[in-house]
Design a protein around this motif. Sequence first.
Motif, PDB file in Angstrom:
ATOM      1  N   VAL A 138       0.820  -1.054   0.123  1.00 59.50           N
ATOM      2  CA  VAL A 138      -0.009  -0.136   0.063  1.00 59.50           C
ATOM      3  C   VAL A 138       1.063   1.195  -0.121  1.00 59.50           C
ATOM      4  CG1 VAL A 138      -1.714   1.224   1.150  1.00 59.50           C
ATOM      5  CG2 VAL A 138      -1.966  -1.098   1.002  1.00 59.50           C
ATOM      6  N   ILE A 139       1.888   1.118   0.621  1.00 58.84           N
ATOM      7  CA  ILE A 139       2.787   2.416   0.865  1.00 58.84           C
ATOM      8  C   ILE A 139       3.342   2.700  -0.640  1.00 58.84           C
ATOM      9  CG2 ILE A 139       5.071   3.249   1.899  1.00 58.84           C
ATOM     10  CD1 ILE A 139       4.011   2.039   4.335  1.00 58.84           C
ATOM     11  N   ALA A 140       3.976   1.427  -1.117  1.00 58.24           N
ATOM     12  CA  ALA A 140       4.551   1.904  -2.574  1.00 58.24           C
ATOM     13  C   ALA A 140       3.451   2.135  -3.484  1.00 58.24           C
ATOM     14  CB  ALA A 140       4.892   0.262  -3.110  1.00 58.24           C
ATOM     15  N   GLN A 141       2.391   1.597  -3.527  1.00 62.73           N
ATOM     16  CA  GLN A 141       1.288   2.245  -4.268  1.00 62.73           C
ATOM     17  C   GLN A 141       0.958   3.509  -4.132  1.00 62.73           C
ATOM     18  OE1 GLN A 141      -2.744   0.706  -3.651  1.00 62.73           O
ATOM     19  NE2 GLN A 141      -3.000   0.507  -5.834  1.00 62.73           N
ATOM     20  N   ARG A 142       0.862   3.986  -2.692  1.00 63.27           N
ATOM     21  CA  ARG A 142       0.515   5.606  -2.343  1.00 63.27           C
ATOM     22  C   ARG A 142       1.528   6.458  -2.623  1.00 63.27           C
ATOM     23  NH1 ARG A 142      -3.400   4.619   2.727  1.00 63.27           N
ATOM     24  NH2 ARG A 142      -5.193   3.380   1.483  1.00 63.27           N
ATOM     25  N   LYS A 143       2.617   5.840  -2.639  1.00 55.94           N
ATOM     26  CA  LYS A 143       3.797   6.809  -3.080  1.00 55.94           C
ATOM     27  C   LYS A 143       3.864   7.382  -4.313  1.00 55.94           C
ATOM     28  CE  LYS A 143       8.837   5.999  -4.224  1.00 55.94           C
ATOM     29  NZ  LYS A 143       9.989   4.944  -4.386  1.00 55.94           N
ATOM     30  N   LEU A 144       2.970   6.796  -5.256  1.00 57.20           N
ATOM     31  CA  LEU A 144       2.854   7.348  -6.512  1.00 57.20           C
ATOM     32  C   LEU A 144       1.366   8.102  -6.803  1.00 57.20           C
ATOM     33  CD1 LEU A 144       4.172   4.244  -8.515  1.00 57.20           C
ATOM     34  CD2 LEU A 144       5.371   6.196  -7.779  1.00 57.20           C
ATOM     35  N   ALA A 145       0.655   8.137  -5.860  1.00 58.87           N
ATOM     36  CA  ALA A 145      -0.573   8.840  -5.611  1.00 58.87           C
ATOM     37  C   ALA A 145      -0.574  10.354  -5.946  1.00 58.87           C
ATOM     38  CB  ALA A 145      -1.240   8.180  -4.647  1.00 58.87           C
ATOM     39  N   ASN A 146      -1.665  10.984  -5.934  1.00 61.84           N
ATOM     40  CA  ASN A 146      -1.865  12.275  -5.951  1.00 61.84           C
ATOM     41  C   ASN A 146      -1.601  12.709  -4.338  1.00 61.84           C
ATOM     42  OD1 ASN A 146      -2.780  15.166  -5.757  1.00 61.84           O
ATOM     43  ND2 ASN A 146      -4.310  14.602  -7.343  1.00 61.84           N
TER      44      ASN A 146
END
Length: 112
Positions: A13-21
């Motif tokens: 989740v952290i890796a995914q959210r790193k790329l989020a807005n």
Amino acid sequence: MNNSQLLEQLCAVIAQRKLANPSESYVASLHAKGLNKILEKIGEEATETLLAARDSQQSGNTEGLVGEVADLWFHSLVMLAYFDLDADAILAELASRFDLSGLVEKANRTPS
């Protein structure tokens, strides 16, 4: 979900959210502000963890300590994600030290 699965899922989740807005994700907002902001948060959480440990010793209540350590671990995982690492790197390092005396392990470290 066991603890290993929880840690794996949290890292994902952290890796995914790193790329989020950054306006929609706390993790993304930290990454957008750069490594120094992430390190600042770890410093804050480390200090809060130390204070919570002292308070827990005095009061006998460890609830605050557990919460602060969770915050410290979370922000440490955010930092690892900055370097495209996750908990597996840390777990592998801990595993390599498992049957080694802490004093021997420390003596074997190469100076950085």
